[in-house]
Motif scaffolding. Structure first.
Motif, PDB file in Angstrom:
ATOM      1  N   ALA A 150       0.772  -1.115  -0.016  1.00 17.16           N
ATOM      2  CA  ALA A 150      -0.146  -0.049   0.034  1.00 17.16           C
ATOM      3  C   ALA A 150       0.963   1.329   0.007  1.00 17.16           C
ATOM      4  O   ALA A 150       0.498   2.199  -0.681  1.00 17.16           O
ATOM      5  N   GLU A 151       2.017   1.203   0.842  1.00 13.37           N
ATOM      6  CA  GLU A 151       2.914   2.345   0.872  1.00 13.37           C
ATOM      7  C   GLU A 151       3.414   2.740  -0.353  1.00 13.37           C
ATOM      8  O   GLU A 151       3.637   3.806  -0.972  1.00 13.37           O
ATOM      9  N   ASP A 152       3.759   1.493  -1.185  1.00 14.95           N
ATOM     10  CA  ASP A 152       4.343   1.710  -2.457  1.00 14.95           C
ATOM     11  C   ASP A 152       3.431   2.249  -3.361  1.00 14.95           C
ATOM     12  O   ASP A 152       3.930   3.247  -4.246  1.00 14.95           O
ATOM     13  N   ALA A 153       2.355   1.787  -3.382  1.00 18.48           N
ATOM     14  CA  ALA A 153       1.153   2.235  -4.296  1.00 18.48           C
ATOM     15  C   ALA A 153       0.800   3.824  -4.185  1.00 18.48           C
ATOM     16  O   ALA A 153       0.622   4.698  -4.895  1.00 18.48           O
ATOM     17  N   VAL A 154       0.869   4.104  -2.810  1.00 18.91           N
ATOM     18  CA  VAL A 154       0.658   5.659  -2.605  1.00 18.91           C
ATOM     19  C   VAL A 154       1.846   6.302  -3.073  1.00 18.91           C
ATOM     20  O   VAL A 154       1.595   7.708  -3.478  1.00 18.91           O
ATOM     21  N   GLN A 155       2.943   5.992  -2.866  1.00 22.12           N
ATOM     22  CA  GLN A 155       4.352   6.636  -3.346  1.00 22.12           C
ATOM     23  C   GLN A 155       4.033   6.852  -4.861  1.00 22.12           C
ATOM     24  O   GLN A 155       4.521   8.008  -5.485  1.00 22.12           O
ATOM     25  N   ASP A 156       3.765   5.781  -5.695  1.00 20.01           N
ATOM     26  CA  ASP A 156       3.690   5.945  -6.892  1.00 20.01           C
ATOM     27  C   ASP A 156       2.696   6.825  -7.428  1.00 20.01           C
ATOM     28  O   ASP A 156       2.950   7.707  -8.425  1.00 20.01           O
TER      29      ASP A 156
END
Length: 290
Positions: free
Chosen positions: A34-40
């Motif tokens: 989820a953190e990776d997706a939000v950063q993207d």
């Protein structure tokens, strides 16, 4: 984008971050993913002109959903392609409230979500957790509004079963699971059919499957007929409590390497979840002594 605009956009993004993370975690089932997706999503926001965005909350929800759906398709190796248009999310946007609502979908329900097809999962999460209208979700999934409503209804029923706290007959469920494991070890299709709900769903983490094999199977007959494939794992499984619910687990030096989680409809198994992905196993509380 000049410095003032940059600061304004960054402040707007941070306002929406809790909501985006809650959405991504419910879709992906992993805090790290989820953190990776939000950063993207933030990186994509940085590449557009702020003046091109009329509704920042809606734009970020759309982009984050698209990123998550891409990752779900890759995870489950689905042949279908979901073309995700911009969603018009009208009305007030309260990230703090949305995050609290999303947290109502607890860890037990997260296990059930992973037994759903990507379309069921998206329909349920976007509508029931984030209040996106069915007609807009239908355009995301490329289906009719009525079909989308039915997908969400099916997912909702499974989620409610997974989250139910009505003091079920735990001893009875342990007995059903023990009988199911025995039938699985023996390859007894008739015995498995007697224990499975007619529209049961079986989900297996892709790490256990050969390329091209479906991770999700619907229907008691289909589950029972292909269950012999997992008989070897069943022989090593021992009774366990999985997130407070009866289940089974295979352990290596006391650490679970495979977990069987179950959902029930009445006294029959409605969901069979075979979990082996390390990132998912870490989210579970497994007590093999119970």
């Amino acid at each position: 984008m000049d410095q003032d605009e940059d600061m304004e956009v960054a402040a707007g993004f941070e306002q929406h971050r809790p909501r985006l993370r809650a959405l991504a975690e419910r879709l992906l089932g992993s805090g790290a993913d989820a953190e990776d997706a939000v950063q993207d999503s933030w990186l994509r926001l940085r590449r557009v002109e702020a003046t091109e965005i009329d509704n920042l909350g809606g734009w970020l929800t759309t982009v984050t959903s698209r990123i998550c759906l891409d990752r779900l398709r890759a995870r489950y190796a689905r042949p279908e392609t979901l073309d995700v248009p911009d969603l018009d999310l009208a009305g007030p946007d309260d990230p703090a409230t949305d995050a609290v609502v999303a947290d109502s979908v607890g860890r037990a329900v997260a296990v059930v979500l992973d037994s759903l097809s990507p379309a069921e999962r998206v329909a349920f999460v976007l509508h029931d957790v984030f209040a996106v209208p069915f007609d807009e979700i239908a355009s995301v999934l490329g289906r009719s509004t009525d079909a989308t409503r039915k997908l969400a209804g099916r997912a909702r029923r499974r989620a409610q079963l997974g989250a139910a706290d009505d003091q079920p007959d735990l001893a009875g469920r342990r007995e059903v699971i023990a009988r199911f494991l025995d039938a699985l070890r023996e390859g007894d299709v008739s015995a498995m059919l007697a224990l499975l709900a007619p529209d049961a769903t079986r989900h297996v983490d892709p790490v256990l499957l050969a390329p091209g094999r479906p991770s999700t199977v619907h229907g008691a007959r289909a589950i029972a007929e292909e269950a012999r494939r997992f008989a070897a794992a069943a022989r090593r499984a021992r009774p366990a409590t999985v997130d407070g619910h009866p289940g089974a687990a295979v352990l290596h030096h006391g650490v679970p390497t495979l977990v069987l989680a179950f959902g029930f409809a009445g006294d029959r198994i409605d969901v069979l979840e075979i979990i082996a992905a390390p990132e998912r196993l870490r989210l579970l509380t497994v007590d093999a002594a119970a």
